[in-house]
Design a protein around this motif. Structure first.
Motif, PDB file in Angstrom:
ATOM      1  N   UNK A 102      49.797  43.664  37.335  1.00  0.00           N
ATOM      2  CA  UNK A 102      49.931  42.523  36.438  1.00  0.00           C
ATOM      3  C   UNK A 102      49.546  41.193  37.044  1.00  0.00           C
ATOM      4  N   UNK A 103      48.597  41.210  38.005  1.00  0.00           N
ATOM      5  CA  UNK A 103      48.181  39.941  38.607  1.00  0.00           C
ATOM      6  C   UNK A 103      47.393  39.119  37.600  1.00  0.00           C
ATOM      7  N   UNK A 132      29.007  37.809  43.555  1.00  0.00           N
ATOM      8  CA  UNK A 132      28.826  39.123  42.935  1.00  0.00           C
ATOM      9  C   UNK A 132      30.095  39.956  43.068  1.00  0.00           C
ATOM     10  N   UNK A 133      30.733  39.897  44.239  1.00  0.00           N
ATOM     11  CA  UNK A 133      31.994  40.606  44.432  1.00  0.00           C
ATOM     12  C   UNK A 133      33.063  40.075  43.490  1.00  0.00           C
ATOM     13  N   UNK A 134      33.130  38.746  43.363  1.00  0.00           N
ATOM     14  CA  UNK A 134      34.136  38.142  42.485  1.00  0.00           C
ATOM     15  C   UNK A 134      33.923  38.586  41.039  1.00  0.00           C
ATOM     16  N   UNK A 158      39.985  41.931  34.667  1.00  0.00           N
ATOM     17  CA  UNK A 158      40.106  41.089  33.494  1.00  0.00           C
ATOM     18  C   UNK A 158      40.745  39.739  33.771  1.00  0.00           C
ATOM     19  N   UNK A 159      40.829  39.358  35.060  1.00  0.00           N
ATOM     20  CA  UNK A 159      41.393  38.060  35.419  1.00  0.00           C
ATOM     21  C   UNK A 159      40.415  37.344  36.351  1.00  0.00           C
ATOM     22  N   UNK A 160      40.641  36.062  36.574  1.00  0.00           N
ATOM     23  CA  UNK A 160      39.760  35.284  37.434  1.00  0.00           C
ATOM     24  C   UNK A 160      39.842  35.770  38.876  1.00  0.00           C
ATOM     25  N   UNK A 202      46.238  30.236  44.534  1.00  0.00           N
ATOM     26  CA  UNK A 202      47.025  29.236  43.803  1.00  0.00           C
ATOM     27  C   UNK A 202      46.124  28.377  42.922  1.00  0.00           C
ATOM     28  N   UNK A 203      44.956  28.021  43.460  1.00  0.00           N
ATOM     29  CA  UNK A 203      44.029  27.168  42.727  1.00  0.00           C
ATOM     30  C   UNK A 203      43.517  27.868  41.464  1.00  0.00           C
ATOM     31  N   UNK A 204      43.280  29.171  41.550  1.00  0.00           N
ATOM     32  CA  UNK A 204      42.810  29.912  40.389  1.00  0.00           C
ATOM     33  C   UNK A 204      43.816  29.855  39.240  1.00  0.00           C
TER      34      UNK A 204
END
Length: 248
Positions: free
Chosen positions: A68-69, A89-91, A99-101, A219-221
């Motif tokens: 659940x991150x 590309x990895x990101x 499905x998250x940043x 944290x920034x994300x």
């Protein structure tokens, strides 16, 4: 609602886990850190993500998604040895799976330097000169100047993690030069966190290491801010006193 930040780490890494809970204590009610390990090579075979590597990324990222991150950081420098484009590309791959940043520690490092208008940096790396040179190329390609490169020649993550903080402090001080604006420590294993604020006070300039940058990037994300100046400039006001002495 509890916000979880996931860290994908190389299988032998312990760097981010050592400091995340302590640094993020001010937002502990909002944020919990989950970790998944991936067996990826220290030096990837090419700029493309190979099938074996993508399988490992998918497996580990899926674990974090199940936890659940709400954001994921690849907390290993090997992802960006082929440049920032490979890191992006990895990101993107991780974002498709979870499905998250997502981001990587080196992309977070570059973003942090750009925000601070830092152009010239001294690069410190616990491993070989060859790998340090490839990491330096990533920063050069991103528009930064490298004032010096220090490679300690350590061969394992454990050797880096167990390096006495007194030697870490001396290494950081020795890497400085008049034209250096920031000390950048690639990788997440060297125990920079305990002495970062102290060294920043001594040098009058910031110190950014992979472990703390990975935490800051997560944290920034999520738009979260930790005010904990005892852990260095990136978490508060510049040049506070360190959290440990030079006696270890």
């Amino acid at each position: 609602m509890q916000q979880r930040i996931g860290h994908l780490v190389p299988s032998t890494s312990i760097g981010v886990e050592r400091w995340a809970a302590q640094i993020c204590k001010p937002v502990a009610i909002e944020s919990a850190h989950a970790v998944a390990r991936a067996s990826l090579p220290e030096i990837m075979s090419g700029p493309a993500i190979a099938p074996s590597q993508s399988g490992e990324l998918t497996r580990a990222a899926a674990q974090l998604a199940d936890a659940g991150v709400r954001a994921v950081v690849w907390s290993g420098s090997s992802a960006d040895l082929h440049g920032a484009a490979h890191g992006r590309a990895m990101a993107r791959w991780i974002e498709e799976v979870t499905g998250v940043r997502a981001s990587t520690v080196t992309l977070g490092q570059i973003e942090l330097l750009a925000r601070r208008d830092i152009i010239s940096l001294a690069l410190v790396f616990p491993g070989s000169e060859q790998t340090a040179g490839r990491l330096a190329d990533t920063y050069l390609a991103a528009g930064f100047k490298i004032s010096s490169v220090t490679a300690l020649g350590l061969t394992t993550a454990r050797a880096a993690a167990e390096l006495p903080v007194s030697r870490v402090r001396r290494t950081l001080l020795d890497a400085d030069s008049p034209d250096t604006q920031c000390i950048v420590v690639a990788g997440t294993e060297l125990p920079v966190a305990p002495v970062a604020a102290l060294v920043e006070r001594e040098l009058g300039k910031p110190v950014y290491d992979g472990a703390r940058v990975a935490i800051h990037t997560g944290l920034d994300l999520l738009g979260l801010v930790v005010t904990a100046p005892e852990w260095g400039e990136m978490f508060g006001t510049p040049h506070p006193a360190g959290v440990c002495c030079d006696t270890h």
